[in-house]
Enzyme design. Structure first.
Site, mmCIF file in Angstrom:
data_model
loop_
_atom_site.group_PDB
_atom_site.id
_atom_site.type_symbol
_atom_site.label_atom_id
_atom_site.label_comp_id
_atom_site.label_asym_id
_atom_site.label_seq_id
_atom_site.Cartn_x
_atom_site.Cartn_y
_atom_site.Cartn_z
ATOM 1 N N THR A 12 0.808 -1.222 0.000
ATOM 2 C CA THR A 12 0.000 0.000 0.000
ATOM 3 C C THR A 12 0.837 1.267 0.000
ATOM 4 O O THR A 12 0.293 2.361 -0.068
ATOM 5 C CB THR A 12 -0.947 0.012 1.219
ATOM 6 O OG1 THR A 12 -0.170 -0.181 2.404
ATOM 7 C CG2 THR A 12 -1.992 -1.081 1.107
ATOM 8 N N LEU A 14 3.349 4.394 1.184
ATOM 9 C CA LEU A 14 3.385 5.274 2.347
ATOM 10 C C LEU A 14 2.050 6.000 2.504
ATOM 11 O O LEU A 14 1.943 7.198 2.262
ATOM 12 C CB LEU A 14 4.531 6.283 2.232
ATOM 13 C CG LEU A 14 5.937 5.738 2.436
ATOM 14 C CD1 LEU A 14 6.982 6.833 2.266
ATOM 15 C CD2 LEU A 14 6.092 5.085 3.780
ATOM 16 N N HIS A 15 1.006 5.253 2.885
ATOM 17 C CA HIS A 15 -0.271 5.883 3.208
ATOM 18 C C HIS A 15 -0.174 6.403 4.640
ATOM 19 O O HIS A 15 0.905 6.389 5.239
ATOM 20 C CB HIS A 15 -1.438 4.913 2.983
ATOM 21 C CG HIS A 15 -1.403 3.693 3.844
ATOM 22 N ND1 HIS A 15 -1.912 3.666 5.119
ATOM 23 C CD2 HIS A 15 -0.894 2.459 3.618
ATOM 24 C CE1 HIS A 15 -1.727 2.462 5.638
ATOM 25 N NE2 HIS A 15 -1.107 1.709 4.735
ATOM 26 N N LEU A 16 -1.251 6.852 5.230
ATOM 27 C CA LEU A 16 -1.196 7.594 6.488
ATOM 28 C C LEU A 16 -0.503 6.866 7.639
ATOM 29 O O LEU A 16 0.365 7.438 8.300
ATOM 30 C CB LEU A 16 -2.611 8.014 6.918
ATOM 31 C CG LEU A 16 -2.669 8.985 8.090
ATOM 32 C CD1 LEU A 16 -1.849 10.229 7.823
ATOM 33 C CD2 LEU A 16 -4.100 9.341 8.396
ATOM 34 N N ALA A 19 3.301 6.310 6.897
ATOM 35 C CA ALA A 19 3.923 7.635 6.781
ATOM 36 C C ALA A 19 4.083 8.265 8.167
ATOM 37 O O ALA A 19 5.090 8.914 8.454
ATOM 38 C CB ALA A 19 3.091 8.549 5.877
#
Length: 92
Positions: A12, A14-16, A19
């Site tokens: 997926t 560097l989603h929230l 990150a």
């Protein structure tokens, strides 16, 4: 200044959540930490690794290769730790 290229292993990117972990780790160090990602052409995106919005804005996806750049007093330690967390999948 030290740098190293590393591939994002989690599918997926560097989603929230990853990150946030990435930035939280970067903030533990006094040196400047940036990530550089090549765009489709010869352009590059440079993001402040201590800013979640900056990292999210780089749109790093699974499989992308980024360069982690550290510059300052504890740059060697910072680079080692940042590469380690990316290679371990950023908690995913």
């Amino acid at each position: 200044m030290v740098s190293k290229k590393v591939a994002i292993k989690n599918p997926t990117g560097l989603h929230l959540r990853p990150a946030g972990l990435f930035c939280k780790t970067a903030m533990q160090f006094g040196c400047k930490i940036s990530i550089e990602k090549k765009k489709k052409r010869s352009d590059y995106v440079l993001a402040n690794a201590k800013s979640v919005l900056s990292v999210l804005g780089a749109c790093v996806k699974g499989g992308d290769e980024i360069t982690i750049i550290c510059d300052g007093k504890d740059e060697e330690e910072a680079l080692e730790e940042m590469v380690r967390i990316v290679e371990e999948g950023l908690g995913e």
